[in-house]
Design a protein around this motif. Structure first.
Motif, PDB file in Angstrom:
ATOM      1  N   ILE A 168      -0.966  -1.880 -12.188  1.00 15.88           N
ATOM      2  CA  ILE A 168      -1.848  -2.116 -11.041  1.00 15.88           C
ATOM      3  C   ILE A 168      -2.814  -0.937 -10.958  1.00 15.88           C
ATOM      4  CG2 ILE A 168      -2.015  -2.364  -8.540  1.00 15.88           C
ATOM      5  CD1 ILE A 168       0.728  -3.592  -8.491  1.00 15.88           C
ATOM      6  N   TRP A 169      -4.118  -1.252 -10.885  1.00 15.17           N
ATOM      7  CA  TRP A 169      -5.136  -0.207 -10.762  1.00 15.17           C
ATOM      8  C   TRP A 169      -5.555  -0.095  -9.307  1.00 15.17           C
ATOM      9  CZ3 TRP A 169      -5.251  -3.895 -14.621  1.00 15.17           C
ATOM     10  CH2 TRP A 169      -5.140  -3.433 -15.933  1.00 15.17           C
ATOM     11  N   ILE A 170      -5.502   1.105  -8.760  1.00 11.94           N
ATOM     12  CA  ILE A 170      -6.006   1.355  -7.413  1.00 11.94           C
ATOM     13  C   ILE A 170      -7.518   1.519  -7.507  1.00 11.94           C
ATOM     14  CG2 ILE A 170      -6.008   2.952  -5.457  1.00 11.94           C
ATOM     15  CD1 ILE A 170      -3.119   3.647  -6.146  1.00 11.94           C
ATOM     16  N   LYS A 171      -8.251   0.612  -6.864  1.00 12.45           N
ATOM     17  CA  LYS A 171      -9.718   0.622  -6.936  1.00 12.45           C
ATOM     18  C   LYS A 171     -10.353   1.340  -5.739  1.00 12.45           C
ATOM     19  CE  LYS A 171     -11.567  -2.026  -9.600  1.00 12.45           C
ATOM     20  NZ  LYS A 171     -12.109  -1.874 -10.960  1.00 12.45           N
ATOM     21  N   ASN A 172      -9.648   1.316  -4.582  1.00 10.30           N
ATOM     22  CA  ASN A 172     -10.190   1.940  -3.374  1.00 10.30           C
ATOM     23  C   ASN A 172      -9.052   2.657  -2.648  1.00 10.30           C
ATOM     24  OD1 ASN A 172     -11.329   2.549  -0.818  1.00 10.30           O
ATOM     25  ND2 ASN A 172     -12.824   0.905  -1.085  1.00 10.30           N
TER      26      ASN A 172
ATOM     27  N   SER B 288      -1.884   9.199 -11.108  1.00  7.84           N
ATOM     28  CA  SER B 288      -2.876   8.349 -11.758  1.00  7.84           C
ATOM     29  C   SER B 288      -3.174   7.156 -10.868  1.00  7.84           C
ATOM     30  CB  SER B 288      -2.358   7.863 -13.112  1.00  7.84           C
ATOM     31  OG  SER B 288      -3.240   6.902 -13.668  1.00  7.84           O
ATOM     32  N   LEU B 289      -4.448   6.697 -10.910  1.00  7.54           N
ATOM     33  CA  LEU B 289      -4.825   5.493 -10.172  1.00  7.54           C
ATOM     34  C   LEU B 289      -4.357   4.230 -10.893  1.00  7.54           C
ATOM     35  CD1 LEU B 289      -8.448   6.464  -9.074  1.00  7.54           C
ATOM     36  CD2 LEU B 289      -6.421   6.345  -7.615  1.00  7.54           C
TER      37      LEU B 289
ATOM     38  N   CYS C 285       0.833  -1.211   0.000  1.00  7.05           N
ATOM     39  CA  CYS C 285       0.000   0.000   0.000  1.00  7.05           C
ATOM     40  C   CYS C 285       0.867   1.261   0.000  1.00  7.05           C
ATOM     41  CB  CYS C 285      -0.940   0.000   1.201  1.00  7.05           C
ATOM     42  SG  CYS C 285      -2.266  -1.225   1.077  1.00  7.05           S
ATOM     43  N   ASN C 286       1.943   1.249   0.776  1.00  8.11           N
ATOM     44  CA  ASN C 286       2.853   2.388   0.804  1.00  8.11           C
ATOM     45  C   ASN C 286       3.470   2.613  -0.575  1.00  8.11           C
ATOM     46  OD1 ASN C 286       4.515   4.423   2.359  1.00  8.11           O
ATOM     47  ND2 ASN C 286       6.140   3.139   1.539  1.00  8.11           N
ATOM     48  N   PHE C 287       3.880   1.529  -1.218  1.00  3.95           N
ATOM     49  CA  PHE C 287       4.454   1.610  -2.569  1.00  3.95           C
ATOM     50  C   PHE C 287       3.441   2.194  -3.552  1.00  3.95           C
ATOM     51  CE2 PHE C 287       4.799  -0.434  -6.749  1.00  3.95           C
ATOM     52  CZ  PHE C 287       6.036   0.042  -7.156  1.00  3.95           C
ATOM     53  N   LEU C 288       2.196   1.702  -3.500  1.00  6.46           N
ATOM     54  CA  LEU C 288       1.165   2.178  -4.416  1.00  6.46           C
ATOM     55  C   LEU C 288       0.859   3.655  -4.197  1.00  6.46           C
ATOM     56  CD1 LEU C 288      -1.329  -0.837  -4.372  1.00  6.46           C
ATOM     57  CD2 LEU C 288       0.272  -0.213  -6.194  1.00  6.46           C
TER      58      LEU C 288
END
Length: 226
Positions: free
Chosen positions: A210-214, A167-168, A155-158
């Motif tokens: 990788i797409w961040i969805k939430n 961008s998500l 999560c920290n990396f994302l």
């Protein structure tokens, strides 16, 4: 010497080719080529010059007590290494420097750096800027080391990549194996956690994206107590 290429590096940013040529005149520079996986410097080697990557890529690696190697970071053309160590009272490489592919390095000795800093304010500014960026990177690594769970590290990396890429949809510059090494886990463990996060609706992924969805739940993961 390709002064046009040097003018595009962080070390000589904002300088004209003629100015770089005059600045480097008389300096004892060494340009060397390395093949893929060739070791440029061993951990513990004395550092008497900085390395400026002209072509190729370089991995900074650290070995664990068991002998397994982990990639700390990958450096690209225009990046430098050894810029902090060379002026340290203990000027020995803290990690191994390895050519990730066929790579060309320009080695600039400590004495030349001192002389060029005296002659050119722009060069001194660029060098200090590189050192400052390196300190910020180390602070980021320190923050990563305080994260307990693999999910927190992911999560920290994302979130860091979300800030950089704005961008998500996160485009990965690392392979899954390199990402696992970054988190100090085995690749299957990383894959399992990514799949869990996808099943929970946090992310989705395909190939090197990788797409961040939430986003909100991913931010919450960093502050969960385990």
């Amino acid at each position: 010497m390709n002064y046009s290429k040097l003018s595009k590096t962080k070390l000589f940013k904002g300088m004209e080719e003629n100015d770089i040529e005059r600045l480097l005149y008389g300096c004892s520079l060494v340009q060397k080529s390395f093949e893929k996986d060739e070791i440029i410097a061993f951990e513990g080697d004395e550092c008497t010059s900085i390395g400026l990557i002209l072509d190729g890529m370089v991995d900074i690696k650290k070995a664990s007590a068991s002998g397994k190697e982990y990639t700390i970071t990958t450096l690209l053309p225009g990046d430098t290494f050894g810029e902090a160590v060379v002026f340290s009272s203990s000027n020995f490489f803290p990690a191994m420097v390895v050519a990730k592919c066929n790579t060309t390095i320009l080695f600039i000795p400590k004495e030349a750096i001192i002389n060029m800093s005296k002659k050119c304010e722009r060069f001194l500014h660029n060098y200090l800027n590189i050192l400052s960026d390196r300190i910020l990177l180390l602070n980021s690594k320190l923050k990563e080391s305080t994260l307990i769970t693999l999910r927190q590290k992911i999560c920290n990396f994302l979130l860091e990549e979300f800030k950089k890429q704005k961008s998500l949809k996160i485009k990965l510059s690392l392979s899954k194996q390199e990402l696992a090494e970054k988190f100090n886990v085995q690749r299957p463990s990383l894959s399992r956690e990514l799949i869990k996060m996808r099943e929970e609706g946090l992310i989705d992924f395909w190939g090197k994206e990788i797409w961040i969805k939430n986003l909100e739940r991913i931010e919450d993961c960093l502050y969960e107590i385990h």
